[in-house]
Design a protein around this motif. Sequence first.
Motif, short mmCIF file in Angstrom:
data_model
loop_
_atom_site.label_atom_id
_atom_site.label_comp_id
_atom_site.label_asym_id
_atom_site.label_seq_id
_atom_site.Cartn_x
_atom_site.Cartn_y
_atom_site.Cartn_z
N ARG A 1 1.01 -1.30 0.10
CA ARG A 1 -0.04 -0.03 0.25
C ARG A 1 0.88 1.20 -0.03
NH1 ARG A 1 -3.41 1.09 4.69
NH2 ARG A 1 -3.30 3.12 3.81
N GLY B 1 -4.92 9.53 8.30
CA GLY B 1 -4.45 8.27 7.16
C GLY B 1 -3.83 9.08 5.95
N THR C 1 2.08 11.29 9.80
CA THR C 1 3.05 10.61 10.99
C THR C 1 4.14 9.96 10.10
OG1 THR C 1 1.19 10.85 12.47
CG2 THR C 1 3.05 9.15 12.73
N THR C 2 3.71 9.31 9.12
CA THR C 2 4.90 8.42 8.26
C THR C 2 5.98 9.19 7.69
OG1 THR C 2 3.22 6.80 7.71
CG2 THR C 2 4.90 6.94 6.40
N1 LIG Z 1 3.64 0.62 10.17
C1 LIG Z 1 2.66 0.42 9.36
N2 LIG Z 1 2.26 -0.88 8.71
C2 LIG Z 1 1.33 -0.57 7.99
N3 LIG Z 1 0.53 0.57 7.82
C3 LIG Z 1 0.73 1.71 8.18
C4 LIG Z 1 2.16 1.81 9.22
N4 LIG Z 1 2.04 2.89 9.90
C5 LIG Z 1 0.95 3.67 9.11
N5 LIG Z 1 0.29 2.81 8.11
C6 LIG Z 1 -0.80 3.22 7.52
O1 LIG Z 1 -0.20 4.53 6.98
C7 LIG Z 1 -1.24 5.24 6.39
C8 LIG Z 1 -0.75 6.75 6.46
O2 LIG Z 1 -0.84 6.69 8.23
P1 LIG Z 1 -0.07 7.82 8.96
O3 LIG Z 1 1.13 8.30 8.40
O4 LIG Z 1 -0.18 7.47 10.45
O5 LIG Z 1 -1.20 9.01 8.64
P2 LIG Z 1 -1.53 10.38 9.36
O6 LIG Z 1 -0.58 10.62 10.30
O7 LIG Z 1 -1.65 11.44 8.38
O8 LIG Z 1 -3.06 10.25 9.84
C9 LIG Z 1 -2.54 4.75 7.39
O9 LIG Z 1 -3.63 4.09 6.44
C10 LIG Z 1 -1.96 3.72 7.98
O10 LIG Z 1 -2.85 2.64 8.45
#
Ligand SMILES: Nc1ncnc2c1ncn2[C@@H]1O[C@H](COP(=O)(O)OP(=O)(O)O)[C@@H](O)[C@H]1O
Lengths: 255, 305
Positions: free
Chosen positions: B15, B38, B42-43
């Motif tokens: 994904r 989402g 954060t990522t």
């Molecule tokens: N370690 C991980 N493994 C799989 N999917 C992840 C992981 N970390 C984040 N995701 C997915 O990546 C997407 C973006 O997450 P994130 O960066 O936390 O978004 P935000 O901070 O904008 O809400 C989300 O759909 C989340 O479920």
Amino acid sequence: MRVSPRHALSVWKRNFALYRRTWKMNLLPNFFEPILYLVSMGIGVGAYIQEMGGTSYIAFLAPGLVAVAAMNGASFEVTYNAYVRMNFEKTYESMLTTPIQPEDVLAGEILWAMTRSTIYGGCFLLVVAAMGLVPPLRALVAFPIVPLTGLLFAAIGIAFSLRIPSIDLFSFYFTLFLMPLFLFSDVFFPLQERLTGVWLQVAELLPLLHPVRLMRTAFAGELGPMVAWDLAYVALLSMLLLWAAARVTRRRLTQ
Amino acid sequence: MIVSCRNVSKVFDDRVVVDELDLDVPAGQCFGLLGPNGAGKTTTLKMIYGVTRPTSGTVHVFGEDVSRDPRSVRKRLGVTLQENALIEVLSSVDNLRVFGRYHLLSEAEIEARVDSLLDFLDLRSHATLPVQALSGGYKRRLSIALSLMNDPELLILDEPTTGLDPAVRLSLWSRVGELRARGKTVLLTTHYMDEAERLCDRLAILSEGRVLVDGAPKQLILSHLARDAVELDQDPSRHAALLGALHDVKSLRGGRRLIFYGDDGPALLDATRRAGADHEGLHLRPTNLEDVFLSLTGTGLEGGA
Ligand SMILES: Nc1ncnc2c1ncn2[C@@H]1O[C@H](COP(=O)(O)OP(=O)(O)O)[C@@H](O)[C@H]1O
Ligand SMILES: [Mg+2]
């Protein structure tokens, strides 16, 4: 990435700061557990036993129970506590926002588990020495075996904790792994005398057997060739498991 | 540039979570990453401070490649995580001390730093109580204090004010202002429009891992829509007639809401009335980032239209 000892120590200090707040609640039950076994088995059951392994039953039990105290002291830290820190409290996530690296986290946790192991095993060794079950000089020789036992069971415990998908599985670890080890690793009876043939070799796989035998050797004050094998087993298995744990830790914490 | 991302992507189990992102944060600026849950905010931050490795692309912080020496980069930055990670049974002071040790500060440096942060984030009143007993606003301030223990040049805040009451938000905004005045660079994520408009010199709107637009808040509003907005709360069956009468005006609709945009607010308001809009539920306001987001994605930033 290599371990930075100072960063690992800062992880250790985090756990120590927490422990200083809660040690009274933690220390007492853990401290009394081996004493209860020593008294009930050693004095109670011991009254019906002339001698075992060439000594009184209570003297036979003492070295094994020191090793068990060391095993238990390390185990709780690297199982429930480490699991909660990693998966629920986000402790490691917050450490990794600083210069701390996954390998430092692992090293700090292992060092801390060894410390807890040394506190419990060491206290119990003191009790045993005060009861006259081991001469002071031999107790001193036996002492380093305590953190060594801690290292082995910290490595085994963390390897398990890093792989399980749910905290509920720790009950398997304690009931179906540590408990049988406790009962069958030369603590309560001389295991080798009850086994024959291939079972003698199979028994050598039991991790607790080696610390118990080392402890027994130190208590008896007689060095045999088995000591080298026991030390090698503890060192090699610990290193192997920690090497694997370092790889998993990095993968789990950095993704 | 303090932070520079080039063509950064992150794929989790097939994904795509961050998709060919380019980002530049100059020294001394406050940069905002906006987007719904989402979106990949954060990522993106995790790749910037080097705990998550990009699947492709490069991240430079302070001119260094983060993946090469994360220790030396993280020495110079501070991160407030989206969720507080405090040691609940310890006091604020002890939490701060523990964090100072992570940065290998001397005990004397730690005490001096703790003392100034207790004042800066207004933590002194409950400094020696176990954290578990304290309010959400207090814990959030403490989390920010932790990330300032090493006096970082770059402060990364992941949703610093989500779930906080307005008074706490205001006070945190003013702290961010003070840090900027001291020359710090700030990178934050939020899904509050007002927060982004108020704090950020520049921002990027993220949706499904892609940067939809970036720029200064004012400039984004002007270039995508217009200065003023007239918002109507009207039964959807009447939208078609209104849109027909005002066909040359920029507009957006979502549910009962119908919004027209123009640079001359009062004239626009008149025009809508003449087109037959109910006087009730009709109001004139400045266009904001929420409108820009809505115009780009068709959904609101906090989810739903
Ligand atoms: N370690 C991980 N493994 C799989 N999917 C992840 C992981 N970390 C984040 N995701 C997915 O990546 C997407 C973006 O997450 P994130 O960066 O936390 O978004 P935000 O901070 O904008 O809400 C989300 O759909 C989340 O479920
Ligand atoms: Mg997030």
